[in-house]
Write a protein that holds these residues in place. Sequence first.
Motif, PDB file in Angstrom:
ATOM      1  N   ALA A  20       0.837  -1.206   0.000  1.00 56.92           N
ATOM      2  CA  ALA A  20       0.000   0.000   0.000  1.00 56.92           C
ATOM      3  C   ALA A  20       0.870   1.253   0.000  1.00 56.92           C
ATOM      4  O   ALA A  20       0.567   2.238  -0.699  1.00 56.92           O
ATOM      5  N   GLU A  21       1.951   1.228   0.754  1.00 62.46           N
ATOM      6  CA  GLU A  21       2.851   2.384   0.800  1.00 62.46           C
ATOM      7  C   GLU A  21       3.549   2.581  -0.545  1.00 62.46           C
ATOM      8  O   GLU A  21       3.716   3.714  -1.019  1.00 62.46           O
ATOM      9  N   ALA A  24       1.146   4.144  -2.891  1.00 59.78           N
ATOM     10  CA  ALA A  24       0.967   5.566  -2.579  1.00 59.78           C
ATOM     11  C   ALA A  24       2.122   6.389  -3.154  1.00 59.78           C
ATOM     12  O   ALA A  24       1.915   7.506  -3.655  1.00 59.78           O
ATOM     13  N   GLN A  27       1.723   6.692  -6.913  1.00 57.90           N
ATOM     14  CA  GLN A  27       0.686   7.677  -7.211  1.00 57.90           C
ATOM     15  C   GLN A  27       1.224   9.093  -7.017  1.00 57.90           C
ATOM     16  O   GLN A  27       0.968   9.987  -7.834  1.00 57.90           O
ATOM     17  N   ALA A  28       2.006   9.283  -5.966  1.00 59.55           N
ATOM     18  CA  ALA A  28       2.591  10.600  -5.702  1.00 59.55           C
ATOM     19  C   ALA A  28       3.577  10.993  -6.792  1.00 59.55           C
ATOM     20  O   ALA A  28       3.750  12.185  -7.081  1.00 59.55           O
ATOM     21  N   TYR A 134      10.498   8.913   3.101  1.00 55.03           N
ATOM     22  CA  TYR A 134       9.086   8.542   3.161  1.00 55.03           C
ATOM     23  C   TYR A 134       8.702   8.181   4.600  1.00 55.03           C
ATOM     24  O   TYR A 134       9.407   7.435   5.292  1.00 55.03           O
TER      25      TYR A 134
END
Length: 327
Positions: A20-21, A24, A27-28, A134
């Motif tokens: 999931a990270e 993310a 996507q970023a 991150y």
Amino acid sequence: MRSPSLFAPMPVSPLSEKIAESLAILQALGMPRAQLNDRSALTLLALLDLKPAGSWQQLERPQIGVTPIMDWCRDFYSTTYAPNSRETFRRQTLHQFREAGIVLYNPDKPDRPVNSPAACYQVPTELHNVLLTYGTPKWESVLTEYLATRPTLTAQYARARDMELIPLQVAPGTVIKLSAGKHSQLISDIIHEFGPRFAPNAEVIYVGDTASKDGYFQREQLAALGVEVDAHGQMPDVVLYDVARNWLLLIESVTSHGPVDGKRHGELSKLFAASKAGLVYVTAFPDRKTMGKYLADISWETEVWVAEAPTHMIHFNGDRYLGPHQI
């Protein structure tokens, strides 16, 4: 009354949490929807060697190939991909990562042939430094600064890739670019040395393994000769059309997938069965030493050409020298 435990949130596993990270982050970084999936997320984790119990502040930058990436996903994230998924990883994830500057291709040897088993990918230092933040208070500001410079970095990587490509003129006013390496040099030799000697004024119909994923393909010209091909991956490395003699020369560069052996001869015969032109099968070798390794495999009724002795041809039996054969 229901037990409160029935309403307790399900624990998040370290595996799903890291995936999931990773999603993310992709996507970023602005990756398209088609790359926002588990395959791409796991690929990024493999490129960083970030295991489920690992930390974003302890990332690595291994040089890793497609098969090792798939093996890594299996070993550390219990996700097994079929061997034929290699091309999906390459074309649907790593190609886009490369275009976006998320990975460098063969940073240790940029002129490595595209079909080399040693081909590898690596996260650039600039992005690696960003990802180390991150989950920390620095992440947002560092990411914003990186994204502001990213178009410049991507253009820089693209220029570096372009410098490694080999230009090849296939027709007057038409130049294509081949991926760097011995294979492309042999393709160039076939066009510039073999063609003028043994098929003068022949038209180049097809050249595979170019910088473009579709290669150079005169599809309409081939269709006019009765041959329609759905997947260009079935094609030989080079196809020349000798207009004067109405021959199609199907030429395999041994540096890609081997010579025209019995199996390959059968595949090409089937693929070009509807051809209105006679078929000539040729295997090209860079030198006689390489040819010696494959002599036992070469099919009868085919031709052999060696780039280091470009004025000579070797004929494997049959009723005529350099020409179509009746089977």
